[in-house]
Each structure stands twice: as structure tokens, then as C-alpha cells.
Write a protein that holds these residues in place. Structure first.
Motif, short mmCIF file in Angstrom:
data_model
loop_
_atom_site.label_atom_id
_atom_site.label_comp_id
_atom_site.label_asym_id
_atom_site.label_seq_id
_atom_site.Cartn_x
_atom_site.Cartn_y
_atom_site.Cartn_z
N THR A 186 -14.27 23.18 -10.11
CA THR A 186 -15.13 21.80 -9.90
C THR A 186 -16.30 22.22 -8.72
N GLY A 187 -15.20 22.62 -8.15
CA GLY A 187 -16.09 23.25 -6.80
C GLY A 187 -15.61 21.91 -5.29
N ASN A 188 -14.89 21.37 -5.46
CA ASN A 188 -14.58 19.66 -4.73
C ASN A 188 -13.18 21.13 -3.55
N VAL A 189 -13.13 22.04 -3.72
CA VAL A 189 -11.33 22.37 -2.93
C VAL A 189 -11.96 23.89 -2.36
N LEU A 190 -11.69 23.78 -1.26
CA LEU A 190 -11.91 25.58 -1.09
C LEU A 190 -10.67 26.02 -0.82
N CYS A 191 -10.20 26.82 -0.74
CA CYS A 191 -9.14 27.48 -0.02
C CYS A 191 -9.32 28.82 0.56
N GLY A 250 -7.92 16.50 8.86
CA GLY A 250 -7.45 18.66 8.78
C GLY A 250 -7.31 18.88 7.20
N PRO A 251 -7.55 20.34 7.22
CA PRO A 251 -7.07 20.76 5.87
C PRO A 251 -5.93 20.23 5.63
N GLN A 252 -5.15 21.15 4.25
CA GLN A 252 -4.11 20.70 3.43
C GLN A 252 -3.54 22.33 4.28
N SER A 253 -2.66 22.59 4.88
CA SER A 253 -1.93 23.57 5.14
C SER A 253 -0.21 23.93 4.32
N LEU A 254 -1.07 24.98 3.61
CA LEU A 254 0.43 25.67 2.75
C LEU A 254 0.63 27.10 3.97
N SER A 255 2.39 26.57 4.10
CA SER A 255 2.10 27.92 5.36
C SER A 255 4.00 28.24 5.10
N TRP A 275 -9.27 22.71 1.80
CA TRP A 275 -10.36 21.88 2.49
C TRP A 275 -10.80 21.17 0.79
N ASP A 276 -10.77 19.60 1.55
CA ASP A 276 -11.69 18.99 0.12
C ASP A 276 -13.03 18.96 1.14
#
Length: 482
Positions: A248-253, A275-280, A264-265
Motif C-alpha cells: 500500500t505504500g504506507n510503511v517503509l521497513c 519514532g519508528p517501531q523497532s524489531l530487534s 516507519w509509518d
């Protein structure tokens, strides 16, 4: 990021033959089925992966060997019935998915290829190389349609969804180039933004924006109409190695050598304040690549720790780790139906993983149970969705998509099991209630005797008929004389 191997002019030690090579020379079968050497094209095997010392999960996968050097890129194409790979051996190979055999091969002598991509109509293949060239190939004939030589080595490429543009990133000059796919004509040269090598680039689904990542630790979003950066994302602490947009183009990973994935929204822009949501904590080594599934439910990442991680985007947790590679995982891809995962490795092999039954794996069930307090099943569509962390309603059982598709007049908080008023048998409906005959209508009521009007009432003597003040005895007359 793919680094060039330095070439020396002095004498070099002769490489020692590997044990597998000696076994082949002596006529013995190799002990390692993943031995390098000269693998036969199209040979594949199906095995099961092991998870450490405990076989908690059984993921069938296929090891495909044909390249003789590290595989730098892999892509699904032709509606997931085929896939594409390119390698530092200078070859691009088109494979059949089910049989694991080669369909066609495109050779560029021994020039290392950094990335390849295919147009969405499956008519053209584009390749970038350390020899500074961008080439367009015809899929049917295998011939080069056009070739453009840049001033610096090219590191990455991507084609727009409408098939009109091809974008490339470069080393040394740290630039992003956009060209027309039909002729190779230059459309835009985006320079003086990144301060180090461009590691990846990808088009937004609308074709008017694109993203690029760099060794300078940033990711940038470019606007094609104004040919400049509109967003600069700086939260990573090391090289940003890869990026991808959602369908959809709403989110960039973005993936990074700091061992984290950031989501990133970019539409709402919440990352500016929150801030962005982090997957760590998903990898022990640098993350080399990432991809978002078409339905945006999964994120797949490859790492230099030789593993592939699968992340649940609803609960923001790691669902599964795929382990079998013997070297760095350089690229990953996921099919549009979320059934297959491709992984390209530095050991010159490609693995095709079957994750169709991933939800039945004990490890995945255990992860879902651990993070289940944030994931619930929608009572309308019966699909799992994430409950917001700050949602005060513990009884929320309808996902946001069902809430948005519902009628604006309908109340989504009403429990579906409550009976409506007309279905209660003890209460007669208003339509069946008998008419009340005792109350006559207004037309049948007896007429009320008329009230005499003001004119018929006896007249009140007017002020003029009353005795005048002058006729009354005055005060002086009533007072006796002294």
C-alpha cells in the motif's frame, strides 16, 4: 552491502583442495551435500531444518545449486511460478519454482552482478554490476536491449510498478540514478545527499517516490517531481543495508548492520513524534536484507549470522527463525501468497522454504501464546489482529478493517448476541396492538358549547358613564369652617 574483493598483483598461495573435492577425485561420494565445487545445474534436494539440538520445527526446504560464486539477489516472478537469481559469477538464471530446474540463463562473462530485477509484466530483466553497467534484457530472446555505462560501480536496482522507470544506486559518488526502462534515457540524477555508498533503492508503489539507504546510516525518500529528498530517516546506528515498501505504500521497513529492523509509518508521520517501531533482538549478526509480504502480515529478514527471521507485523514479535545456511544470507524474498521464502547465500546456494503450514509449528504456537495478550481474533472476519497498547477497551473484538467497512450508522459496540426488541415473544409488536375504540377521534367528539363572545356579554359601563370627579364633593366643602 556487497563489497568488492581486492585484487593483488603479487604472488598468491595456491588454494588447498577441500575434503569434498578430494573425495570426488577419489571417486567417493561427498560427505557434505552442500559442498561447493562445480554443482550441477538444477539439482535440488528436500530436507528438514533442525533447531539447535531440539527439533521443535519441521520446515521443508529445497537447496538449489547452480551458481559458482555468491548469490547476490533473488526475486519471485511470473505469479510465483518462477524465480530469478543473480550472482558474482556473472550469470542471471531464471528457475522453475516447483521443479527447481533452470529455464533460461543470461551471462555477463565473469562480471560480478550486484542485483537484478524484473518488470511486473515479466518482459524485461535489469542487472547492475561492478563494471558500472546497467543492462536491460529481453526475457524471451535473452538478448541485451540496451546498456548504459555509468562513471562509478552500481550497487543496486529496482523497477517501478508501472514499468516506466528503473532506479540504480552507486558506489563512490553516492548517487541515485533514474532512467526510462524503454530506452535507458536519463530521467534524474539525485546526488549530494548521501555521504557514503548507496546500498539499496526501491520504488514506492505510486511510482512518484523512491527510497534509498546508505552506509552513512540514513534512509532517504525522494520525490520524483521535485527531484529532491522529502524525508531523511536517521534512527539506525550503523550502515542501513536494505529497505522495502509495503504494497500500500504506507510503511517503509529498513534493515541495518546494527542488527535491527525499523518500521516507519511514512503516511501518518507518527515516527516524527514517537519514532519508528523497532524489531530487534532477532539476529546475532548484521541484517543484510528485508522484505514485507504483500498482505503486510509478515516481514522476512536475512542476516550475516546465516539465519532468516520471520516477524509478525501485528504483534511485532519474531515468529520463526530458519537455520540451514552455511554462510552469510545476502538476500530474501517472499511469494505473494506467503507460501514460499527464497534466500540467497554467499556459499553460492539458494534455498526455497515452504512456510505454508507455519501456523502449525510448535515454535510459532509458543510465540503466539507468549505474545497473545496483544493479538486477538476478530469476531467478524475471524482473522487475528493487534490490540493497541494504549487501548483501554479490553472487550475490543473487532479489527480495524471491519470497523472501517461497517456502516457509519451501525454501532460496533453492540454485542451481536443480544436479541432485538421485535423478537421478544412476551411483548406484542406495535403493528399487532389492537386499536383503542374507547377514545373517539377528534372529528367524532361532541361539539363543545360555544362560549359567548365578548360582544354578547353584558356591557360594562364605560368610564364616561361613571360620575365625574367634579360631581363629587370637594375636600374644602366637607371641612367645617373654623
Amino acid at each position: 552491502m556487497l563489497m568488492r574483493c581486492p585484487s593483488g598483483s603479487g604472488p598468491q598461495a595456491q588454494p588447498q583442495p577441500q575434503p569434498q573435492a578430494r573425495a570426488r577425485a577419489e571417486g567417493e561420494p561427498p560427505s557434505d551435500p552442500l559442498a561447493l565445487g562445480n554443482p550441477r545445474i538444477g539439482r535440488a534436494r528436500v530436507v528438514e531444518s533442525a533447531w539447535g539440538n531440539q527439533r521443535l520445527a519441521q520446515i521443508p526446504f529445497r537447496v538449489i545449486t547452480a551458481h559458482t560464486n555468491q548469490v547476490s539477489c533473488c526475486k519471485f516472478c511470473f505469479s510465483d511460478s518462477r524465480f530469478l537469481t543473480c550472482s558474482f559469477d556473472g550469470r542471471v538464471i531464471l528457475w522453475d519454482l516447483l521443479s527447481g530446474t533452470t529455464i533460461s540463463e543470461f551471462r555477463l562473462q565473469s562480471t560480478p552482478l550486484t542485483e537484478c530485477c524484473i518488470s511486473y509484466d515479466n518482459q524485461r530483466i535489469f542487472t547492475t554490476s561492478w563494471d558500472k553497467s546497467l543492462k536491460a534484457w529481453d526475457v524471451e530472446t535473452g538478448k541485451v536491449l540496451w546498456s548504459v555505462i555509468h562513471t562509478r560501480p552500481l550497487t543496486c536496482c529496482d523497477v517501478s510498478l508501472d514499468g516506466k522507470y528503473i532506479v540504480t544506486g552507486s558506489d563512490i559518488d553516492n548517487a541515485v540514478y533514474v532512467r526510462a526502462t524503454e530506452t535507458g534515457e536519463s530521467i534524474a540524477n539525485l546526488q549530494e545527499q548521501h555521504r557514503s555508498t548507496v546500498t539499496s533503492c526501491c520504488f514506492h508503489p505510486d511510482g512518484q517516490r523512491l527510497a534509498s539507504t546508505s552506509c552513512d546510516g540514513t534512509a532517504r525518500i525522494w520525490d520524483m517531481s521535485v527531484k529532491r529528498t522529502t524525508m531523511t530517516l536517521r534512527k539506525h546506528r550503523n550502515v542501513v543495508s536494505d529497505c522495502c515498501f509495503s504494497q500500500t505504500g504506507n510503511v517503509l521497513c529498513t534493515a541495518s548492520w546494527d542488527r535491527s529492523l525499523l518500521v516507519w509509518d511514512i503516511t501518518v508521520g507518527d515516527f516524527r513524534s514517537r519514532g519508528p517501531q523497532s524489531l530487534s533482538d532477532g539476529h546475532q549478526g548484521c541484517i543484510s536484507s528485508c522484505v514485507i509480504s504483500n498482505d503486510a502480515t509478515l516481514i522476512v529478514a536475512g542476516s550475516y549470522d546465516q539465519t532468516i527471521s520471520i516477524w509478525d507485523t501485528a504483534g511485532l514479535y519474531r515468529k520463526l527463525v530458519l537455520k540451514d545456511h552455511q554462510d552469510w544470507v545476502l538476500d530474501v524474498a517472499i511469494s505473494s501468497n506467503n507460501k514460499w521464502i527464497l534466500s540467497a547465500c554467499k556459499d553460492s546456494t539458494v534455498r526455497l522454504w515452504d512456510i505454508e503450514k507455519i501456523e502449525q509449528i510448535p515454535v510459532v504456537k509458543a510465540a503466539w501464546k507468549e505474545h497473545g495478550e496483544r493479538v486477538v481474533k476478530c469476531t467478524h472476519c475471524e482473522k487475528p489482529f493487534s490490540r493497541c497498547h494504549d487501548d483501554s477497551s479490553e472487550n475490543l473484538t473487532i479489527c480495524v478493517f471491519c470497523r472501517l467497512s461497517a456502516s457509519p450508522r451501525s454501532s460496533l459496540r453492540t454485542a451481536p448476541s443480544m436479541p432485538s426488541i421485535p423478537t421478544v415473544p412476551s411483548m406484542p409488536s406495535i403493528r399487532t396492538a389492537p386499536s383503542v375504540p374507547s377514545i373517539p377521534s377528534v372529528s367524532t367528539l361532541p361539539s363543545v358549547p360555544s362560549i359567548p363572545s365578548v360582544s354578547t356579554l353584558p356591557s360594562i359601563p364605560s368610564v364616561s358613564t361613571l360620575p365625574s370627579v367634579s360631581s363629587l364633593p370637594s375636600i374644602s366643602e366637607s371641612t367645617p369652617k373654623q
